[in-house]
Enzyme design. Structure first.
Site, PDB file in Angstrom:
ATOM      1  N   ASP A   1     -14.410  -4.767  -0.989  1.00  0.00           N
ATOM      2  CA  ASP A   1     -15.420  -5.443  -0.464  1.00  0.00           C
ATOM      3  C   ASP A   1     -15.609  -5.182   1.022  1.00  0.00           C
ATOM      4  O   ASP A   1     -15.980  -6.142   1.849  1.00  0.00           O
ATOM      5  CB  ASP A   1     -15.047  -7.033  -0.625  1.00  0.00           C
ATOM      6  CG  ASP A   1     -15.150  -7.685  -1.947  1.00  0.00           C
ATOM      7  OD1 ASP A   1     -16.060  -7.066  -2.728  1.00  0.00           O
ATOM      8  OD2 ASP A   1     -14.568  -8.691  -2.309  1.00  0.00           O
TER       9      ASP A   1
ATOM     10  N   HIS B   1       8.856  10.849  -0.038  1.00  0.00           N
ATOM     11  CA  HIS B   1       7.546  11.212   0.025  1.00  0.00           C
ATOM     12  C   HIS B   1       6.945  10.772   1.287  1.00  0.00           C
ATOM     13  O   HIS B   1       5.716  11.000   1.274  1.00  0.00           O
ATOM     14  CB  HIS B   1       7.170  10.760  -1.340  1.00  0.00           C
ATOM     15  CG  HIS B   1       5.695  11.293  -1.593  1.00  0.00           C
ATOM     16  ND1 HIS B   1       4.487  10.744  -1.700  1.00  0.00           N
ATOM     17  CD2 HIS B   1       5.586  12.797  -1.865  1.00  0.00           C
ATOM     18  CE1 HIS B   1       3.538  11.573  -2.083  1.00  0.00           C
ATOM     19  NE2 HIS B   1       4.256  12.925  -2.235  1.00  0.00           N
TER      20      HIS B   1
ATOM     21  N   HIS C   1      -6.597  15.167  -2.016  1.00  0.00           N
ATOM     22  CA  HIS C   1      -5.111  14.616  -1.905  1.00  0.00           C
ATOM     23  C   HIS C   1      -5.316  13.266  -1.085  1.00  0.00           C
ATOM     24  O   HIS C   1      -4.134  12.613  -1.011  1.00  0.00           O
ATOM     25  CB  HIS C   1      -4.209  15.650  -0.791  1.00  0.00           C
ATOM     26  CG  HIS C   1      -2.869  15.196  -0.981  1.00  0.00           C
ATOM     27  ND1 HIS C   1      -2.275  14.973   0.010  1.00  0.00           N
ATOM     28  CD2 HIS C   1      -2.087  15.567  -2.127  1.00  0.00           C
ATOM     29  CE1 HIS C   1      -0.897  15.038  -0.282  1.00  0.00           C
ATOM     30  NE2 HIS C   1      -0.740  15.108  -1.502  1.00  0.00           N
TER      31      HIS C   1
ATOM     32  N   LYS D   1      -5.426   9.039  -0.551  1.00  0.00           N
ATOM     33  CA  LYS D   1      -5.103   7.790  -1.330  1.00  0.00           C
ATOM     34  C   LYS D   1      -5.817   6.824  -0.558  1.00  0.00           C
ATOM     35  O   LYS D   1      -5.251   6.380   0.510  1.00  0.00           O
ATOM     36  CB  LYS D   1      -3.569   7.595  -1.527  1.00  0.00           C
ATOM     37  CG  LYS D   1      -2.960   8.743  -2.226  1.00  0.00           C
ATOM     38  CD  LYS D   1      -2.186   9.693  -1.467  1.00  0.00           C
ATOM     39  CE  LYS D   1      -1.500  10.854  -2.193  1.00  0.00           C
ATOM     40  NZ  LYS D   1      -1.056  12.000  -1.683  1.00  0.00           N
TER      41      LYS D   1
ATOM     42  N   ASP E   1       7.068   7.568  20.699  1.00  0.00           N
ATOM     43  CA  ASP E   1       7.306   6.691  21.703  1.00  0.00           C
ATOM     44  C   ASP E   1       7.531   5.045  21.486  1.00  0.00           C
ATOM     45  O   ASP E   1       7.108   4.199  22.299  1.00  0.00           O
ATOM     46  CB  ASP E   1       6.496   6.696  23.051  1.00  0.00           C
ATOM     47  CG  ASP E   1       6.968   8.226  23.823  1.00  0.00           C
ATOM     48  OD1 ASP E   1       7.811   8.645  23.403  1.00  0.00           O
ATOM     49  OD2 ASP E   1       6.028   8.537  24.777  1.00  0.00           O
TER      50      ASP E   1
ATOM     51  N   LYS F   1       4.691  10.219   4.728  1.00  0.00           N
ATOM     52  CA  LYS F   1       4.435  11.142   5.623  1.00  0.00           C
ATOM     53  C   LYS F   1       4.190  10.028   6.952  1.00  0.00           C
ATOM     54  O   LYS F   1       3.122   9.216   6.756  1.00  0.00           O
ATOM     55  CB  LYS F   1       3.129  11.807   5.224  1.00  0.00           C
ATOM     56  CG  LYS F   1       3.282  12.555   3.929  1.00  0.00           C
ATOM     57  CD  LYS F   1       2.843  11.696   2.796  1.00  0.00           C
ATOM     58  CE  LYS F   1       2.460  12.617   1.518  1.00  0.00           C
ATOM     59  NZ  LYS F   1       3.356  13.536   1.165  1.00  0.00           N
TER      60      LYS F   1
END
EC number: 2.7.8.-
Length: 488
Positions: A233, A406, A226, A228, A413, A408
């Site tokens: 380089d 979508h 899952h 991404k 604080d 996350k």
């Protein structure tokens, strides 16, 4: 022996085997260390629907990576541990100072992962898919040595094709390109002509965790890659919630609108620490070891700055167990003033729910932003079963009205940010290969706060009164799916 006796013996053997199988699986559930709620759900399913329950438990009840991948995961760690040990010699990239709110979390990550957080990074928050694709294509065209990517979903069409063509051009001019895509999430990509075109150009394209019905009982099929991640380089990195898709064309028949995501573009030592995560994923899937280089001098765009400090937190089989769950709990308990969370899928563990409610009860301003419309009916209904307890504790619940949120993210604080691929659900916390960044930086926190405030402005605040007056048929459905929440 008469035929009646023979069939009686056969029936007895079958019946004995049947009850022996139920007893064996029951014993396995009881001796396996897991939450009480999860164990109770499995036991009830098996006792009420024995055959269905047994098959479901064998397929989804435990974390089976598969023998070959499990062996690779074990064998890679000596080399990985040595690489991490060698990296600690480059003391100039590691932080010796953290904010009060981040200190406990960074200590946890250092003790469990072997290295401190890295400093001197440049961060750019990208909230528009068009901006992400434009920046990514530009960086690919400027790449000199390596381009490495891992995505859960790569769907052809629109701007994702621009990235694919840029990769092909890079490979043809001699840049080493590796692409690791989840088999289930990227099934449309693997059905297209793109894999062959890429391989013909010299790009290594690998399916992660192939779905094979013949290995149904040998590896857990819903275990997914899952993450991404983009690495260029060993100096530029991207991660966040966005898959390699063009939102204008992705899941438009789901009735939830375009997906709203967030990605972070980074330059600096964080690319090196993300590189070791990619290296482990690649080795688990292919058996090839591609450890990132240890340069004499890692590029540090903000070498003199005290901020821009990042800890990369990875989860999944072969990685420190339960670390992301522990990191979330540690961060939430460190909150003193504010806690803002965004997630498309909210099915928390009992510990996580308790931490969120406790934060609100001790005076922290807690806000949870979730999409009003969800592409997962099961998770959508199950998440609503937690709202009553959250509202009673004083948590502000916002229902995002525009498209499918979508993103996350967690902001504590205004200083400590958590962004990545991790949903606040059981699957992300304990099953899938996930990645999140713990960013200790007030400037980045301010940027994230602006994004989250924009989400709130596009949302409706749920009130305890309106929630208590919802129809009873909705309450019944919520409780039914809540019953299954430990398995989602």
């Amino acid at each position: 022996m008469t035929s009646a006796t023979f069939y009686g013996v056969i029936n007895g053997v079958i019946l004995f085997s049947y009850w022996l199988l139920i007893a064996s699986v029951t014993l396995r559930i009881l001796i396996k260390r897991r939450t009480v709620s999860s164990s109770m759900v499995w036991l009830l399913i098996i006792f009420f629907l024995p055959l269905v329950g047994i098959i479901a438990y064998i397929a989804f009840g435990e974390l089976y990576l598969g023998r070959r991948r499990a062996e690779r995961a074990r064998s890679m760690w000596p080399a990985t541990a040595q690489w991490l040990q060698d990296l600690t010699a480059y003391q100039h990239i590691f932080t010796s100072h953290t904010s009060d709110v981040a200190r406990s979390l960074f200590q946890l990550c250092e003790n469990r992962q072997g290295i401190p957080g890295v400093k001197g990074n440049q961060l750019q928050l990208l909230t528009c898919s068009q901006d992400v694709m434009t920046a990514l294509v530009r960086d690919i065209h400027l790449a000199h040595h390596t381009i490495e990517m891992v995505f859960y979903i790569w769907q052809p069409g629109g701007n994702s094709d621009l990235v694919a063509n840029a990769l092909i051009s890079a490979a043809r001019r001699g840049v080493t390109c590796r692409l690791l895509l989840d088999c289930a999430g990227s099934r449309q990509f693997f059905k297209s002509a793109w894999p062959e075109r890429m391989r013909h150009a010299g790009i290594e394209v690998v399916q992660a965790l192939p779905v094979n019905i013949f290995r149904f009982f040998l590896r857990r099929l819903d275990l997914r890659q899952h993450r991404k991640i983009v690495l260029i380089d060993n100096a530029i990195a991207y991660t966040g919630s966005m898959n390699m898709v063009d939102p204008r064309f992705f899941k438009q028949d789901a009735g939830v609108g375009q997906w709203v995501d967030l990605m972070a573009r980074m330059e600096g030592p964080v690319a090196t620490t993300l590189g070791i995560v990619y290296s482990c994923d690649w080795e688990i899937e292919t058996g090839q070891r591609v450890l990132p280089p240890l340069p004499e001098r890692v590029s540090m765009p903000f070498e003199q700055a005290s901020g821009h400090t990042i800890h990369v937190i990875a989860s999944g089989p072969g990685f420190p167990e339960d670390l992301i769950h522990q990191a979330l709990l540690t961060a939430i308990y460190a909150a003193r003033k504010s806690l803002i969370m965004t997630t498309p899928y909210f099915v928390p563990s009992d510990d996580l729910l308790h931490a969120i409610c406790t934060a609100a009860l001790r005076g922290v301003e807690v806000s949870l932003i979730v999409p009003k419309k969800n592409d997962s009916m099961l998770v959508g209904w199950a998440s609503r079963a937690f709202f009553a307890e959250l509202l009673e504790a004083g948590v502000n619940i916002y229902l995002f009205e525009d498209d499918l949120l979508h993103t996350k993210s967690v902001l504590i604080d205004g200083e400590l940010s958590l962004v990545g691929t991790v949903n606040l659900d059981m699957r992300s916390l304990w099953l899938n290969f996930e990645i999140t960044l713990a960013i200790d930086d007030a400037d980045f926190g301010n940027d994230l706060d602006c994004v989250q405030r924009d989400y709130i402005a596009r949302s409706t605040l749920m009130t305890q009164e309106s929630w208590l007056h919802r129809p009873y048929w909705k309450r019944i459905i919520e409780r039914l799916f809540y019953f299954l929440s430990p398995l989602l």
